[in-house]
Scaffold this motif. Structure first.
Motif, PDB file in Angstrom:
ATOM      1  N   THR A 485       0.850  -1.191   0.000  1.00 51.58           N
ATOM      2  CA  THR A 485       0.000   0.000   0.000  1.00 51.58           C
ATOM      3  C   THR A 485       0.889   1.245   0.000  1.00 51.58           C
ATOM      4  N   PRO A 486       0.455   2.307  -0.652  1.00 48.14           N
ATOM      5  CA  PRO A 486       1.277   3.518  -0.711  1.00 48.14           C
ATOM      6  C   PRO A 486       1.248   4.295   0.596  1.00 48.14           C
ATOM      7  N   GLU A 487       2.118   5.288   0.678  1.00 49.25           N
ATOM      8  CA  GLU A 487       2.092   6.188   1.827  1.00 49.25           C
ATOM      9  C   GLU A 487       0.832   7.049   1.769  1.00 49.25           C
ATOM     10  N   PRO A 488       0.102   7.183   2.873  1.00 49.49           N
ATOM     11  CA  PRO A 488      -1.134   7.974   2.859  1.00 49.49           C
ATOM     12  C   PRO A 488      -0.862   9.434   2.510  1.00 49.49           C
ATOM     13  N   ALA A 489      -1.771  10.019   1.766  1.00 53.98           N
ATOM     14  CA  ALA A 489      -1.646  11.429   1.392  1.00 53.98           C
ATOM     15  C   ALA A 489      -2.233  12.356   2.449  1.00 53.98           C
ATOM     16  N   ASN A 490      -3.103  11.814   3.294  1.00 56.56           N
ATOM     17  CA  ASN A 490      -3.772  12.625   4.314  1.00 56.56           C
ATOM     18  C   ASN A 490      -4.432  11.684   5.315  1.00 56.56           C
ATOM     19  N   ASP A 491      -5.076  12.224   6.320  1.00 56.42           N
ATOM     20  CA  ASP A 491      -5.688  11.393   7.361  1.00 56.42           C
ATOM     21  C   ASP A 491      -6.818  10.523   6.821  1.00 56.42           C
ATOM     22  N   MET A 492      -7.631  11.089   5.925  1.00 56.42           N
ATOM     23  CA  MET A 492      -8.717  10.295   5.355  1.00 56.42           C
ATOM     24  C   MET A 492      -8.156   9.145   4.524  1.00 56.42           C
ATOM     25  N   ASP A 493      -7.125   9.428   3.749  1.00 55.14           N
ATOM     26  CA  ASP A 493      -6.470   8.392   2.947  1.00 55.14           C
ATOM     27  C   ASP A 493      -5.921   7.288   3.855  1.00 55.14           C
ATOM     28  N   LYS A 494      -5.347   7.687   4.969  1.00 56.60           N
ATOM     29  CA  LYS A 494      -4.803   6.716   5.918  1.00 56.60           C
ATOM     30  C   LYS A 494      -5.905   5.787   6.433  1.00 56.60           C
ATOM     31  N   LYS A 495      -7.065   6.353   6.712  1.00 59.90           N
ATOM     32  CA  LYS A 495      -8.188   5.555   7.212  1.00 59.90           C
ATOM     33  C   LYS A 495      -8.624   4.525   6.167  1.00 59.90           C
ATOM     34  N   PHE A 496      -8.746   4.946   4.926  1.00 54.90           N
ATOM     35  CA  PHE A 496      -9.227   4.022   3.894  1.00 54.90           C
ATOM     36  C   PHE A 496      -8.166   2.995   3.504  1.00 54.90           C
ATOM     37  N   LEU A 497      -6.911   3.395   3.476  1.00 58.35           N
ATOM     38  CA  LEU A 497      -5.854   2.414   3.199  1.00 58.35           C
ATOM     39  C   LEU A 497      -5.779   1.365   4.308  1.00 58.35           C
ATOM     40  N   GLY A 498      -6.103   1.774   5.518  1.00 55.44           N
ATOM     41  CA  GLY A 498      -6.103   0.841   6.641  1.00 55.44           C
ATOM     42  C   GLY A 498      -7.190  -0.214   6.551  1.00 55.44           C
ATOM     43  N   MET A 499      -8.144  -0.023   5.641  1.00 56.17           N
ATOM     44  CA  MET A 499      -9.228  -0.982   5.457  1.00 56.17           C
ATOM     45  C   MET A 499      -8.857  -2.081   4.463  1.00 56.17           C
ATOM     46  N   TYR A 500      -7.645  -2.018   3.914  1.00 60.94           N
ATOM     47  CA  TYR A 500      -7.227  -3.029   2.940  1.00 60.94           C
ATOM     48  C   TYR A 500      -6.756  -4.296   3.647  1.00 60.94           C
ATOM     49  N   GLU A 501      -7.609  -5.284   3.639  1.00 57.86           N
ATOM     50  CA  GLU A 501      -7.292  -6.615   4.156  1.00 57.86           C
ATOM     51  C   GLU A 501      -7.674  -7.598   3.050  1.00 57.86           C
ATOM     52  N   PRO A 502      -6.694  -8.081   2.262  1.00 57.12           N
ATOM     53  CA  PRO A 502      -6.988  -8.853   1.048  1.00 57.12           C
ATOM     54  C   PRO A 502      -7.967 -10.001   1.248  1.00 57.12           C
ATOM     55  N   GLU A 503      -7.865 -10.714   2.362  1.00 62.50           N
ATOM     56  CA  GLU A 503      -8.728 -11.875   2.553  1.00 62.50           C
ATOM     57  C   GLU A 503     -10.206 -11.498   2.627  1.00 62.50           C
ATOM     58  N   LYS A 504     -10.497 -10.271   3.047  1.00 61.02           N
ATOM     59  CA  LYS A 504     -11.891  -9.845   3.139  1.00 61.02           C
ATOM     60  C   LYS A 504     -12.527  -9.641   1.767  1.00 61.02           C
ATOM     61  N   PHE A 505     -11.699  -9.369   0.758  1.00 62.54           N
ATOM     62  CA  PHE A 505     -12.222  -9.054  -0.571  1.00 62.54           C
ATOM     63  C   PHE A 505     -12.046 -10.205  -1.556  1.00 62.54           C
ATOM     64  N   ASP A 506     -11.727 -11.382  -1.044  1.00 66.30           N
ATOM     65  CA  ASP A 506     -11.459 -12.512  -1.933  1.00 66.30           C
ATOM     66  C   ASP A 506     -12.654 -12.792  -2.847  1.00 66.30           C
ATOM     67  N   ASN A 507     -12.347 -12.992  -4.119  1.00 65.35           N
ATOM     68  CA  ASN A 507     -13.319 -13.344  -5.172  1.00 65.35           C
ATOM     69  C   ASN A 507     -14.170 -12.158  -5.634  1.00 65.35           C
ATOM     70  N   ALA A 508     -13.975 -10.978  -5.059  1.00 66.03           N
ATOM     71  CA  ALA A 508     -14.780  -9.826  -5.455  1.00 66.03           C
ATOM     72  C   ALA A 508     -14.364  -9.339  -6.842  1.00 66.03           C
ATOM     73  N   PRO A 509     -15.319  -9.009  -7.694  1.00 71.12           N
ATOM     74  CA  PRO A 509     -14.979  -8.461  -9.009  1.00 71.12           C
ATOM     75  C   PRO A 509     -14.242  -7.130  -8.896  1.00 71.12           C
ATOM     76  N   ILE A 510     -13.435  -6.848  -9.906  1.00 66.35           N
ATOM     77  CA  ILE A 510     -12.725  -5.570 -10.002  1.00 66.35           C
ATOM     78  C   ILE A 510     -13.074  -4.953 -11.349  1.00 66.35           C
ATOM     79  N   GLY A 511     -13.555  -3.732 -11.317  1.00 66.04           N
ATOM     80  CA  GLY A 511     -13.912  -3.042 -12.550  1.00 66.04           C
ATOM     81  C   GLY A 511     -13.395  -1.623 -12.560  1.00 66.04           C
ATOM     82  N   VAL A 512     -13.554  -0.965 -13.694  1.00 63.61           N
ATOM     83  CA  VAL A 512     -13.207   0.451 -13.840  1.00 63.61           C
ATOM     84  C   VAL A 512     -14.375   1.147 -14.536  1.00 63.61           C
ATOM     85  N   GLN A 513     -14.322   2.459 -14.557  1.00 60.38           N
ATOM     86  CA  GLN A 513     -15.298   3.210 -15.332  1.00 60.38           C
ATOM     87  C   GLN A 513     -14.587   3.938 -16.464  1.00 60.38           C
ATOM     88  N   ILE A 514     -15.235   3.958 -17.610  1.00 61.38           N
ATOM     89  CA  ILE A 514     -14.744   4.702 -18.770  1.00 61.38           C
ATOM     90  C   ILE A 514     -15.563   5.979 -18.836  1.00 61.38           C
TER      91      ILE A 514
END
Length: 540
Positions: A485-514
């Motif tokens: 994970t990258p270095e947080p840019a701010n306090d809010m970023d730090k909070k959301f990066l702290g929610m990255y736990e790969p096992e919790k998101f296993d099998n979840a689709p990944i998409g983008v928007q055009i």
């Protein structure tokens, strides 16, 4: 009347509609297993073979069988409504089944085919619809108890009228979060809608039920709405395609919303499907009808046939960080892999090049958004909730601190700021020389149910009124190393990066928007076709 009484009204309506499915479309499905897996998509195979054959066929191929009379509209509608009942038992995605209406409509379509031929290009195609979209003779609640004792709608949504004039039929109404006002899927009225890929995760919101039905295989195409990401988030979280159109493209006449009269940002309605070809076909044939002649809020902008768009070159921007909150490593990896695969390549005669794109985002964007979405500081929805004592989700201390009831001078100033910002984004877009942008939908593949959500990756494009097409790319593999994970840019970023736990998101689709400029939906569909999104096979 208490809030429990209101919930009883909701649940009784739903249960009665399930019983009507058994009456008009008997057949049900095989018994559920004693233990339900977290990935419920394989349970689509609990359908009987005839139904499974129908729901696993591609949209264009299905329309061909319907038009030729090889499969009846009654059979196809029955297969999808039975699949939707099964899906609802597993992931809690429906508010009401429309069995009687769907049966009568399908019978009519079969008789019309025998006597006169197909009604139109959507002949016999079942559509699911988000519950806030008006259906004649039924109430619309916007997932809020306030409307549960309201009068039934006198007319269908104009868009429903238009799709039925082309041969379509609606068969189920789907749910969303409280007031359809979140990227989560929870409402105190009905609970949470679960992601079929991983039921510990949300489907996203607010077109939650639409995403769940399509991901499971119980809807081939449906209608969602989007005011801050409500088509794009569920489409991405559920591994399907979704189109958020420009405001003024498709009619929302005869619907119930949580913010009527608020003109800062207007909701739009759009199609969601696991078959990109159906979204193209839907838009082309609805716009052919000149819907602006039925709804004065629409713009008279013709549709450019997607197959006729033949640019020699496309320059696509791409973003892996908006400057506010970093997406989690799997999102960045998916975007970088998409760029690596296609940069400098020629696909169907079109040379594709990518360049980094950093959006122009005002420092006070969060303040702007709160003002636009809550110009009365939440006063109206608070009054609505008090009617039956419905508990409101806490928006959090940050929102509470910034929310204030706007004076008329504040409204003038905020509208002016929004319009200047839109022009600034457009001038920057032209300066960068890009045709469209590949952009994250969210910070993670999905979201754990009822956790804080970061909506700026989608809301930004509602503010500037740019359309977007969701492109499914891959699935999360908890065992794979996506990098640090990258270095947080701010306090809010730090909070959301702290929610990255790969096992919790296993099998979840990944998409983008055009994303592209206003009314450039055909170009975005062309880009999606060229980049070839990946929808996971049903039943897996």
């Amino acid at each position: 009347m208490t809030f429990q009484d209101a919930k009883d009204i909701y649940n009784n309506r739903l249960q009665k509609s399930i019983e009507e499915v058994d009456k008009y479309f008997p057949g049900s499905h095989k018994p559920l297993p004693d233990t339900i897996p977290s990935n419920v998509r394989p349970l689509l195979k609990l359908l009987h073979d005839e139904d499974y054959e129908v729901v696993t066929l591609g949209g264009i191929e299905l329309l061909d069988k319907l038009a030729k009379g090889e499969w009846s509209a009654v059979r196809v509608t029955g297969a999808y409504i039975r699949a939707a009942v099964l899906a609802h038992k597993l992931v809690n995605c429906a508010t009401e089944f429309l069995a009687e209406r769907a049966y009568n409509r399908a019978k009519f379509l079969d008789e019309h085919l025998a006597q006169k031929g197909p009604v139109g290009p959507f002949h016999g195609l079942p559509f699911s619809v988000k519950e806030l979209l008006g259906v004649k003779g039924h109430i619309s609640t916007c997932e809020n108890s306030f409307f549960l004792d309201s009068e039934p709608m006198e007319k269908d949504l104009v868009l429903i009228q238009q799709l039925e004039s082309q041969g379509g039929t609606i068969f189920v109404r789907t749910n969303g979060p409280q007031l359809c006002n979140s990227l989560d899927s929870y409402s105190p009225v009905h609970g949470s809608t679960l992601n079929p890929y991983n039921t510990s995760l949300t489907t996203g919101g607010s077109s939650s039920g639409e995403g769940a039905l399509a991901a499971f295989g119980a809807s081939i195409i449906g209608l969602g709405t989007d005011i801050g990401g409500s088509i794009r988030a569920p489409s991405s979280f559920c591994g399907i395609y979704g189109l958020k159109p420009t405001r003024g493209r498709l009619s929302m006449l005869n619907c119930v919303g949580s913010n009527p009269g608020n003109d800062f940002i207007k909701a739009v309605v759009g199609p969601m499907s696991r078959d990109l070809r159906l979204i193209d076909l839907f838009m082309e044939n609805i716009i052919k009808q000149k819907p602006w002649k039925d709804d004065v809020s629409l713009e008279a902008v013709p549709w450019e046939i997607v197959s006729s768009i033949q640019p020699k070159k496309l320059t696509l921007g791409y973003t892996t960080f908006d400057g506010v909150a970093h997406p989690h490593p799997p999102i960045v990896h998916a975007i970088e892999e998409l760029v690596k695969k296609n940069d400098g390549k020629t696909v169907d005669g079109v040379e594709i090049t990518f360049k980094k794109y950093t959006p122009v985002i005002p420092e006070d964007i969060i303040h702007m958004l709160i003002g636009m979405f809550m110009p009365d500081a939440g006063e109206r929805i608070k009054k609505w909730s008090e009617k039956f004592g419905e508990p409101l989700d806490d928006p959090g201390p940050e929102v509470k601190a910034l929310a204030k009831k706007l004076e008329i001078s504040d409204v003038f100033a905020l509208n002016t700021k929004r319009d200047k910002y839109r022009q600034t984004v457009w001038e920057d877009w032209k300066k960068q020389g890009i045709d469209a942008v590949i952009y994250p939908v969210y910070i993670s593949p999905s979201s754990v149910i009822r956790t804080p959500n970061y909506g700026l990756y989608t809301m930004l494009w509602n503010v500037v009124d740019y359309p977007g097409v969701t492109l499914p790319l891959t699935k999360m593999d908890a065992k794979k190393d996506y990098g640090p994970t990258p270095e947080p840019a701010n306090d809010m970023d730090k909070k959301f990066l702290g929610m990255y736990e790969p096992e919790k998101f296993d099998n979840a689709p990944i998409g983008v928007q055009i994303i592209g400029p206003r009314f450039e939906e055909p170009l975005l569909l062309k880009v999606a076709q060229l980049l070839q999104g990946t929808v996971q096979p049903l039943g897996e």
